[in-house]
Design a protein around this motif. Structure first.
Motif, PDB file in Angstrom:
ATOM      1  N   ALA A  43       0.833  -1.212   0.000  1.00  0.00           N
ATOM      2  CA  ALA A  43       0.000   0.000   0.000  1.00  0.00           C
ATOM      3  C   ALA A  43       0.865   1.258   0.000  1.00  0.00           C
ATOM      4  O   ALA A  43       0.533   2.249  -0.666  1.00  0.00           O
ATOM      5  CB  ALA A  43      -0.937  -0.010   1.205  1.00  0.00           C
ATOM      6  N   VAL A  44       1.966   1.225   0.742  1.00  0.00           N
ATOM      7  CA  VAL A  44       2.884   2.368   0.754  1.00  0.00           C
ATOM      8  C   VAL A  44       3.485   2.575  -0.636  1.00  0.00           C
ATOM      9  O   VAL A  44       3.528   3.708  -1.149  1.00  0.00           O
ATOM     10  CB  VAL A  44       3.988   2.160   1.809  1.00  0.00           C
ATOM     11  N   GLU A  47       0.902   4.059  -2.894  1.00  0.00           N
ATOM     12  CA  GLU A  47       0.626   5.473  -2.625  1.00  0.00           C
ATOM     13  C   GLU A  47       1.748   6.360  -3.164  1.00  0.00           C
ATOM     14  O   GLU A  47       1.492   7.450  -3.693  1.00  0.00           O
ATOM     15  CB  GLU A  47       0.458   5.682  -1.117  1.00  0.00           C
ATOM     16  N   ALA A  50       1.104   6.606  -6.745  1.00  0.00           N
ATOM     17  CA  ALA A  50      -0.089   7.421  -7.012  1.00  0.00           C
ATOM     18  C   ALA A  50       0.215   8.906  -6.880  1.00  0.00           C
ATOM     19  O   ALA A  50      -0.343   9.721  -7.633  1.00  0.00           O
ATOM     20  CB  ALA A  50      -1.216   7.018  -6.062  1.00  0.00           C
ATOM     21  N   GLN A  51       1.088   9.236  -5.931  1.00  0.00           N
ATOM     22  CA  GLN A  51       1.453  10.639  -5.738  1.00  0.00           C
ATOM     23  C   GLN A  51       2.501  11.124  -6.739  1.00  0.00           C
ATOM     24  O   GLN A  51       2.846  12.306  -6.751  1.00  0.00           O
ATOM     25  CB  GLN A  51       1.966  10.857  -4.313  1.00  0.00           C
ATOM     26  N   THR A 222       6.731   1.102   7.447  1.00  0.00           N
ATOM     27  CA  THR A 222       5.657   0.800   6.496  1.00  0.00           C
ATOM     28  C   THR A 222       4.593  -0.098   7.114  1.00  0.00           C
ATOM     29  O   THR A 222       3.632  -0.456   6.431  1.00  0.00           O
ATOM     30  CB  THR A 222       6.203   0.122   5.222  1.00  0.00           C
ATOM     31  N   SER A 239      -0.690   6.346  10.629  1.00  0.00           N
ATOM     32  CA  SER A 239      -0.657   5.383   9.536  1.00  0.00           C
ATOM     33  C   SER A 239       0.777   5.068   9.112  1.00  0.00           C
ATOM     34  O   SER A 239       1.695   5.856   9.374  1.00  0.00           O
ATOM     35  CB  SER A 239      -1.432   5.923   8.329  1.00  0.00           C
ATOM     36  N   LEU A 260       0.143   6.946   4.573  1.00  0.00           N
ATOM     37  CA  LEU A 260      -1.079   6.491   3.934  1.00  0.00           C
ATOM     38  C   LEU A 260      -2.264   7.292   4.459  1.00  0.00           C
ATOM     39  O   LEU A 260      -2.303   7.648   5.639  1.00  0.00           O
ATOM     40  CB  LEU A 260      -1.308   5.008   4.217  1.00  0.00           C
ATOM     41  N   PRO A 261      -3.227   7.585   3.614  1.00  0.00           N
ATOM     42  CA  PRO A 261      -4.392   8.352   4.073  1.00  0.00           C
ATOM     43  C   PRO A 261      -5.306   7.503   4.950  1.00  0.00           C
ATOM     44  O   PRO A 261      -5.369   6.277   4.826  1.00  0.00           O
ATOM     45  CB  PRO A 261      -5.087   8.733   2.767  1.00  0.00           C
ATOM     46  N   GLN A 264      -5.623   3.408   8.024  1.00  0.00           N
ATOM     47  CA  GLN A 264      -5.349   2.097   7.452  1.00  0.00           C
ATOM     48  C   GLN A 264      -4.354   1.320   8.308  1.00  0.00           C
ATOM     49  O   GLN A 264      -3.471   1.903   8.922  1.00  0.00           O
ATOM     50  CB  GLN A 264      -4.785   2.242   6.043  1.00  0.00           C
TER      51      GLN A 264
END
Length: 274
Positions: A43-44, A47, A50-51, A222, A239, A260-261, A264
């Motif tokens: 997930a890290v 993200e 994604a950023q 993480t 997070s 992470l937003p 989570q």
């Protein structure tokens, strides 16, 4: 000693992405304090992608594995492939160095102790692991490596990297597991005027402070986070995260933590240790 070189970007600065304390297992559902560490690690990475973060290299500061298996290190290697940058890593107290070698040869991961970061910076990666115990120490060979490399490159701004924290973080339980010969480490650092920052993992929390004129930095894991300033073992609601560092030609260092937003990957807050 072989030296790896990371090229500077168009702005003349070097950007590093620190990922630390992944605590991976061979099993996909392997969990640390109820957090499935492979899932949080992935997930890290997702993200970060994604950023669309910009960085020149990845810095992995130990405790890559929780179960010591070759498969766990191979999972880390596979997990960072989408980040598509060179990764420099070192062992933490939970790592098994023989099985870390299971990823080699690797085009992406390097275990070199000295890295030239463009024209103006160097990075020195130290092994602070003491096999079988959670605290750290630096051998005479590691201290000599640090001393000699700083002396041989006095014109290079220097980033020193190790797993264990070399300053107290204010949590009694965690500060038992610090770098036990920290005074010897700082004696070497203080002989030279080119050390700008010391970066570590291990503490599973954000730390950014000054010690004897040097910036000292630690980074969220993480997976699970340790609650700051807690005398007894305690977990934080923050997070999982990572750190970005930007190194400028004049010796300045700018850094920030990303997470992470949302809430989570919350751990088992009733746990009294691991």
């Amino acid at each position: 000693m072989k030296v790896e070189t990371a090229l500077s970007n168009a702005q003349g600065s070097i950007r590093l992405l620190q990922i630390t304390d992944t605590h991976l297992f061979a099993r996909t559902d392997g969990a640390l304090l109820s957090v499935k560490t492979q899932h949080s690690f992935e997930a890290v990475v997702a993200e970060i992608l994604a950023q669309q973060l910009e960085f020149d290299a990845i810095l992995a500061t130990g405790d890559i594995s929780q179960d010591h298996t070759s498969i766990s290190y191979q999972k880390f290697a596979k997990g960072i492939q989408p980040l598509d940058k060179q990764c420099f890593w070192l062992p933490g107290n939970h790592d098994f160095k023989m099985n870390m070698d299971a990823v080699f040869p690797s085009e992406q991961i390097s275990a070199q102790p000295h890295v030239l970061l463009g024209e103006h910076w160097q990075m020195i990666l130290l092994d602070s692991q003491v096999e079988g115990v959670p605290h750290g120490r630096l051998s005479e060979e590691q201290l000599e490596l640090l001393d000699n490399t700083l002396a041989q490159n006095p014109d290079k701004h220097s980033l020193v990297v190790l797993h264990h924290h070399s300053v107290l973080v204010g949590s009694k339980w965690l500060d038992q597991h610090t770098l036990h010969d920290a005074h010897e480490f700082w004696d070497v650092v203080n002989k030279h005027d080119n050390v700008k920052a010391v970066v570590c993992g291990h503490v599973h929390q954000d730390l950014n402070t000054m010690h004897q004129g040097v910036q000292v930095i630690a980074t969220p894991s993480t997976c699970v986070q340790f609650k700051p300033n807690s005398d007894d073992f305690a977990l934080d609601e923050q997070s999982p995260g990572w750190r970005e560092l930007e190194l400028y030609a004049d010796g300045r260092l700018e850094t920030k933590v990303g997470r992470l937003p949302g809430n989570q990957f919350m751990p088992d807050f009733e746990s009294d240790g691991y």
